[in-house]
Design a protein around this motif. Sequence first.
Motif, PDB file in Angstrom:
ATOM      1  N   UNK A  28      45.435   4.774  -9.119  1.00 46.85           N
ATOM      2  CA  UNK A  28      46.288   5.895 -10.068  1.00 46.85           C
ATOM      3  C   UNK A  28      45.500   6.685 -11.019  1.00 46.85           C
ATOM      4  N   UNK A  29      44.586   6.875 -10.631  1.00 47.62           N
ATOM      5  CA  UNK A  29      43.482   7.964 -11.438  1.00 47.62           C
ATOM      6  C   UNK A  29      43.111   9.111 -10.454  1.00 47.62           C
ATOM      7  N   UNK A  30      43.498  10.132 -11.030  1.00 53.26           N
ATOM      8  CA  UNK A  30      43.132  11.409 -10.403  1.00 53.26           C
ATOM      9  C   UNK A  30      41.592  11.642 -10.027  1.00 53.26           C
ATOM     10  N   UNK A  31      41.257  12.505  -9.232  1.00 52.46           N
ATOM     11  CA  UNK A  31      39.915  12.697  -9.121  1.00 52.46           C
ATOM     12  C   UNK A  31      39.138  13.326 -10.405  1.00 52.46           C
ATOM     13  N   UNK A  32      39.989  14.553 -10.882  1.00 49.09           N
ATOM     14  CA  UNK A  32      39.590  15.163 -12.218  1.00 49.09           C
ATOM     15  C   UNK A  32      39.181  14.254 -13.255  1.00 49.09           C
ATOM     16  N   UNK A  33      40.038  13.048 -13.444  1.00 47.85           N
ATOM     17  CA  UNK A  33      39.722  12.249 -14.380  1.00 47.85           C
ATOM     18  C   UNK A  33      38.525  11.121 -14.209  1.00 47.85           C
ATOM     19  N   UNK A  34      38.205  11.227 -12.870  1.00 53.18           N
ATOM     20  CA  UNK A  34      37.116  10.135 -12.645  1.00 53.18           C
ATOM     21  C   UNK A  34      35.843  11.071 -12.631  1.00 53.18           C
ATOM     22  N   UNK A  35      35.980  12.192 -12.438  1.00 50.40           N
ATOM     23  CA  UNK A  35      34.703  13.193 -12.521  1.00 50.40           C
ATOM     24  C   UNK A  35      34.493  13.768 -13.750  1.00 50.40           C
ATOM     25  N   UNK A  36      34.441  13.125 -14.824  1.00 52.11           N
ATOM     26  CA  UNK A  36      34.162  14.035 -16.032  1.00 52.11           C
ATOM     27  C   UNK A  36      32.785  14.083 -16.452  1.00 52.11           C
ATOM     28  N   UNK A  37      32.313  15.319 -16.861  1.00 52.06           N
ATOM     29  CA  UNK A  37      30.977  15.658 -16.852  1.00 52.06           C
ATOM     30  C   UNK A  37      30.624  15.844 -18.537  1.00 52.06           C
ATOM     31  N   UNK A  38      29.620  15.399 -18.826  1.00 54.09           N
ATOM     32  CA  UNK A  38      29.168  15.611 -20.292  1.00 54.09           C
ATOM     33  C   UNK A  38      28.877  17.019 -20.573  1.00 54.09           C
ATOM     34  N   UNK A  39      29.241  17.575 -21.665  1.00 50.90           N
ATOM     35  CA  UNK A  39      29.153  18.788 -21.993  1.00 50.90           C
ATOM     36  C   UNK A  39      28.522  19.031 -23.256  1.00 50.90           C
ATOM     37  N   UNK A  40      27.922  20.014 -23.631  1.00 58.53           N
ATOM     38  CA  UNK A  40      27.426  20.372 -25.073  1.00 58.53           C
ATOM     39  C   UNK A  40      28.502  21.016 -25.730  1.00 58.53           C
ATOM     40  N   UNK A  41      28.072  20.990 -27.181  1.00 62.84           N
ATOM     41  CA  UNK A  41      29.116  21.452 -28.187  1.00 62.84           C
ATOM     42  C   UNK A  41      29.434  22.883 -27.958  1.00 62.84           C
ATOM     43  N   UNK A  42      28.327  23.802 -27.620  1.00 59.57           N
ATOM     44  CA  UNK A  42      28.394  25.060 -27.293  1.00 59.57           C
ATOM     45  C   UNK A  42      29.071  25.696 -26.008  1.00 59.57           C
ATOM     46  N   UNK A  43      29.650  24.493 -25.091  1.00 53.60           N
ATOM     47  CA  UNK A  43      30.163  24.928 -24.036  1.00 53.60           C
ATOM     48  C   UNK A  43      31.402  26.059 -24.375  1.00 53.60           C
ATOM     49  N   UNK A  44      31.662  27.011 -23.671  1.00 56.63           N
ATOM     50  CA  UNK A  44      32.725  27.887 -23.888  1.00 56.63           C
ATOM     51  C   UNK A  44      34.169  27.325 -24.011  1.00 56.63           C
ATOM     52  N   UNK A  45      34.225  26.486 -22.957  1.00 55.77           N
ATOM     53  CA  UNK A  45      35.483  26.090 -23.003  1.00 55.77           C
ATOM     54  C   UNK A  45      35.951  24.974 -24.218  1.00 55.77           C
TER      55      UNK A  45
END
Length: 414
Positions: free
Chosen positions: A323-340
């Motif tokens: 019941x969980x999508x691939x996007x939710x399963x593959x979260x990556x750590x990001x820095x505070x200055x990640x533009x997104x």
Amino acid sequence: MVAQLGYEWEETGAVGQLRLHESDRPAFGGRDTVRVALQESAVDAGTESIDLKSGLGSWLLDRLKESGLAVHVRPREQPMAVQDISSRLFSAYRVENGRAHLGGCQLTDFPFLRLSFAAEEEGQPCVRHLFVAYDGTSVSDGQAQDLGLIDVEPIAKSPPRIEENALNALVASGRRIAAKNSSSRDPSASTVEPLLITLVWVKQAVGQLHFTVGDATAALPFSGWAKLIEAQPFVAKGSGASCYHLAATDDGRIDAYDEIATCDLSGRRVLRQELVTCSVTGKHVLEEFTESCPVSGKPALTEQFAPCATCRQRVSKSVLTRDTCTACQKMSKIKKDDPRLVWILGEHGGLDRWKRWQLSETQSVYIAQADRFMKRLLVVVDKETLAIRYLATSSRMSSTWTPIESALQAEYLS
Ligand SMILES: [Zn+2]
């Protein structure tokens, strides 16, 4: 030449027999038949020579000249009627549940000029032909062969008409070509008069084939020398494919048989290029029955979508695991200055209170998670508008998320 003059001719071994017309007999001592030696071995007192310079040869040439300026002939092997062409063309095509028919065809005779000159080959007298096309250009040996100009038969009655001016122009072109040819072979040679001027009438065909399946019709034009016309492939407007096997779609478009396929869902016959493959079931279906999965980017049947238990986005079942999508399963750590993240925090300042961000994205949203004290936050943001699609919290120990109602979201966002 004998046939052109309307004489009967029979060959037995090395001897030919020419039956004379009543009016010709006095010239041959009252005989009704002249025997002609076709080979040296057959020469005897009772035979005439085949040589054009012989008594018989020059007599025949005189008869030809008397019969008019030009003799009219046509290729022995060429389609004489529209049906001859259409039957040849039709057999090349196969129309599924339909037929090919003629949408019009016109045969037109074009005059080719044949000038015959006396010549010699290996010491033997012979006749050499020179051909001129209807437009005054010279005709190569290959072309003459292909068009059937070599093997001709007389046109017994009412030959096509040619204006005297046009004929004279053709003859003038022929003489020019002959002069050029003979001077290139033998610079000292002077052009001789042609023994015989013949017009070979060659048929040109122009028309259209029609292919019909039910109410649908498609046309294929053709044109060319009738003898040489060959079935050309039909080029379908829809698929662009060239083919000889045609069929129609359910909505009446004629196309290549191989380019038409059946929608696995609706059963409709459409162009293969209009079908997509469902990424979940593998079925080939019309695009209108599918949606694009935001995670895989691939189409899938609408009924093959389900919400992800984490981000609550509708995704295709092929990207869901437990019941969980691939996007939710593959979260990556990001820095505070990640533009997104900078972009998301710029829009929703309150989120800045959260730490340790992880992010994932689909084609339509950013999915982000963060921690604060003993709580976790899940935020799903529209990539284009940055509007909040979903907001949920959970305790650090739990794997289930509790949605935050819209009325309470401001507390988190501002
Ligand atoms: Zn998800």
